[in-house]
Write an enzyme that holds these catalytic residues in place. Structure first.
Site, short mmCIF file in Angstrom:
data_model
loop_
_atom_site.label_atom_id
_atom_site.label_comp_id
_atom_site.label_asym_id
_atom_site.label_seq_id
_atom_site.Cartn_x
_atom_site.Cartn_y
_atom_site.Cartn_z
N ARG A 58 0.94 -1.25 0.08
CA ARG A 58 -0.06 0.01 -0.12
C ARG A 58 0.85 1.33 -0.01
O ARG A 58 0.53 2.52 -0.53
CB ARG A 58 -1.13 0.23 1.29
N TYR A 111 -15.67 14.41 -16.39
CA TYR A 111 -16.20 12.90 -16.48
C TYR A 111 -17.27 12.93 -15.27
O TYR A 111 -16.93 13.72 -14.28
CB TYR A 111 -14.85 12.21 -16.18
N ASP A 183 -7.01 16.66 -15.83
CA ASP A 183 -7.28 15.12 -16.19
C ASP A 183 -6.72 15.21 -17.79
O ASP A 183 -7.47 15.59 -18.61
CB ASP A 183 -8.54 14.89 -15.90
N LYS A 208 -7.67 3.60 -19.50
CA LYS A 208 -8.18 3.81 -20.94
C LYS A 208 -6.92 3.77 -21.82
O LYS A 208 -6.41 2.63 -21.71
CB LYS A 208 -8.64 5.49 -20.84
C1 LIG Z 1 -12.89 7.15 -17.10
C2 LIG Z 1 -12.32 8.57 -16.72
C3 LIG Z 1 -12.26 8.73 -15.49
C4 LIG Z 1 -12.28 7.82 -14.15
O1 LIG Z 1 -11.58 6.61 -14.42
P1 LIG Z 1 -11.50 5.29 -13.68
O2 LIG Z 1 -10.49 4.64 -14.19
O3 LIG Z 1 -12.92 4.72 -14.24
O4 LIG Z 1 -12.00 5.44 -12.10
C5 LIG Z 1 -11.71 10.06 -15.12
N1 LIG Z 1 -11.49 10.86 -16.10
C6 LIG Z 1 -11.70 10.66 -17.16
C7 LIG Z 1 -11.59 11.64 -18.22
C8 LIG Z 1 -12.25 9.61 -17.68
O5 LIG Z 1 -12.42 9.21 -19.00
#
Ligand SMILES: *Cc1c(COP(=O)(O)O)cnc(C)c1O
Length: 401
Positions: A58, A111, A183, A208
């Site tokens: 962790r 998001y 992000d 992603k």
């Molecule tokens: C999918 C996504 C998230 C969240 O990510 P997870 O891995 O599903 O927790 C945050 N920001 C954007 C732009 C995303 O597409």
């Protein structure tokens, strides 16, 4: 630590720890919860930070550490913290930098769960949040208060692909000494490196493109060594949103092909977007690679290309949109993006359902918006699939007429 200034080489080699024992080419997977100390004194010294070395997964793990160092190099940042999910990264970056009484300025359109975290969770803990339309910089400046500490955005925005002027926003944040968090999930460091514009923290859903194979949920935060250490020691350690070493290992594998995958996603998405734009039953296409899009002018400036996600709206209501999605054969009906498989989803009822309808429309996310993630299949197959489904929209419409 920097093996090359070229990202294609960094994606394969940066942060590599040589396996001196066996010379393994692939990154060894340290699938262990804990690390054995030679003696009690060593354990105490590691906890006190007086001796380098791992303690407990962790708090850190050698496989995870390679992922962190690799992505930090790719983003042009000093350090990184890998997290259990993208939301772990978003919440880690925000929670470590906000306390009760602080004010946060966030983009209205983000998001869905990032919105929910800021609108529904942070506010419970006495953090004030103002959501603004960041396409107009004046809106941001006008909402700055003495207690404003952090600014949070994404560009292009999930799911409507609006591009924000991150160079100007970066400057504004510096001028007002705000901690800027972006992000960068949609473009990845291959297409956009916000560190160049002075952003303090870059968060990703590694689920992603970074992993790219649809088999992991994870996230990562990149920033200065000081800020990353603060995030790890305050939030991640105690809240526990740390990544599994196995997931870090899979992402390290995915990253090796990130540059060529992203290149192909962009090429195919451009072709698909152009196809959609000329289809008679498509009303609007939201893709920064199209000249008419408001984000087009930022390509070659803050972003190298438009990425692999497209939003579009058909001539017709939600029921027609749903029927279109249901007719897809090669595209899978699924949320997420950046995978080899092409995906299609309806943000209003899926990824962006944490918004109320009113908030969502106000954020520029319409009821009829459909979001696709263009995968790595042969692009003409993707077009044929979209065409067969879109053609049926026009057929039914003609019947009505
Ligand atoms: C999918 C996504 C998230 C969240 O990510 P997870 O891995 O599903 O927790 C945050 N920001 C954007 C732009 C995303 O597409």
């Amino acid at each position: 630590m920097t093996v090359s200034k070229h990202i294609a080489t960094q994606a394969i080699h940066a942060g590599r720890i040589n396996d001196e024992q066996f010379g393994s080419l692939a990154t060894p997977l340290y699938q262990t919860s804990t690390f054995v100390f030679d003696n009690a004194m060593q354990g105490a010294n590691r906890f006190a930070g007086e001796e380098a070395g791992f303690i407990y997964t962790r708090l850190g793990n050698p496989t995870t550490r390679q992922l962190e160092m690799r992505l930090a190099a790719m983003e042009g940042m000093e350090d990184a913290a890998a997290t259990a999910t993208g939301m772990g990264a978003v919440s880690g970056a925000l929670l470590a930098n906000l306390s009760a009484g602080d004010h946060l300025i966030a983009s209205k359109a983000v998001y869905g769960c990032s919105y929910a975290l800021m609108a529904h969770q942070l506010t419970k803990w006495g953090i004030e949040v103002t959501f603004v339309d960041m396409t107009n910089i004046d809106n941001i400046e006008a909402s700055i208060q003495p207690s404003t500490k952090v600014i949070f955005l994404e560009s292009p925005i999930n799911p409507n692909l609006v591009v924000l002027d991150i160079e100007s926003i970066g400057k504004l944040a510096k001028k007002h000494q705000l901690i800027s968090i972006i992000d960068n999930t949609f473009l990845t460091p291959i297409l956009q490196q916000p560190a160049q514009f002075g952003f303090d923290l870059i968060v990703h859903s590694a689920t992603k493109y970074l992993n790219g194979h649809g088999d992991v949920v994870a996230g990562i935060i990149c920033g200065s060594a000081e800020m990353i250490s603060h995030i790890k020691l305050t939030v991640l350690k105690d809240i526990g949103a740390t990544i599994s070493p196995h997931d870090a290992w899979l992402i390290l594998r995915g990253l090796k092909t990130l540059p060529i995958r992203v290149e192909q996603h962009c090429k195919s998405a451009q072709i698909v977007a152009e196809f959609l734009a000329q289809h008679p039953m498509v009303d609007k296409v939201h893709y920064p690679g199209l000249k008419e899009h408001q984000g087009y002018k930022f390509i070659g400036k803050q972003m190298k290309a438009a990425g692999g996600v497209i939003g579009f709206e058909i001539k017709g209501d939600i029921a027609e949109g749903t029927a279109l999605i249901n007719r897809m054969k090669l595209f899978s009906i699924a949320v997420s993006l950046g995978d080899a498989e092409s995906l299609i989803q309806h943000p209003a009822s899926m990824t962006h359902s944490p918004y109320s309808q009113e908030e969502r429309l106000d954020a520029g996310i319409s009821d009829t918006l459909i979001r696709i993630s263009v995968g790595l299949e042969y692009v003409e197959d993707l077009i044929a699939d979209l065409k067969q489904s879109l053609d049926q929209v026009s057929n039914s419409d003609q019947r009505v007429a």
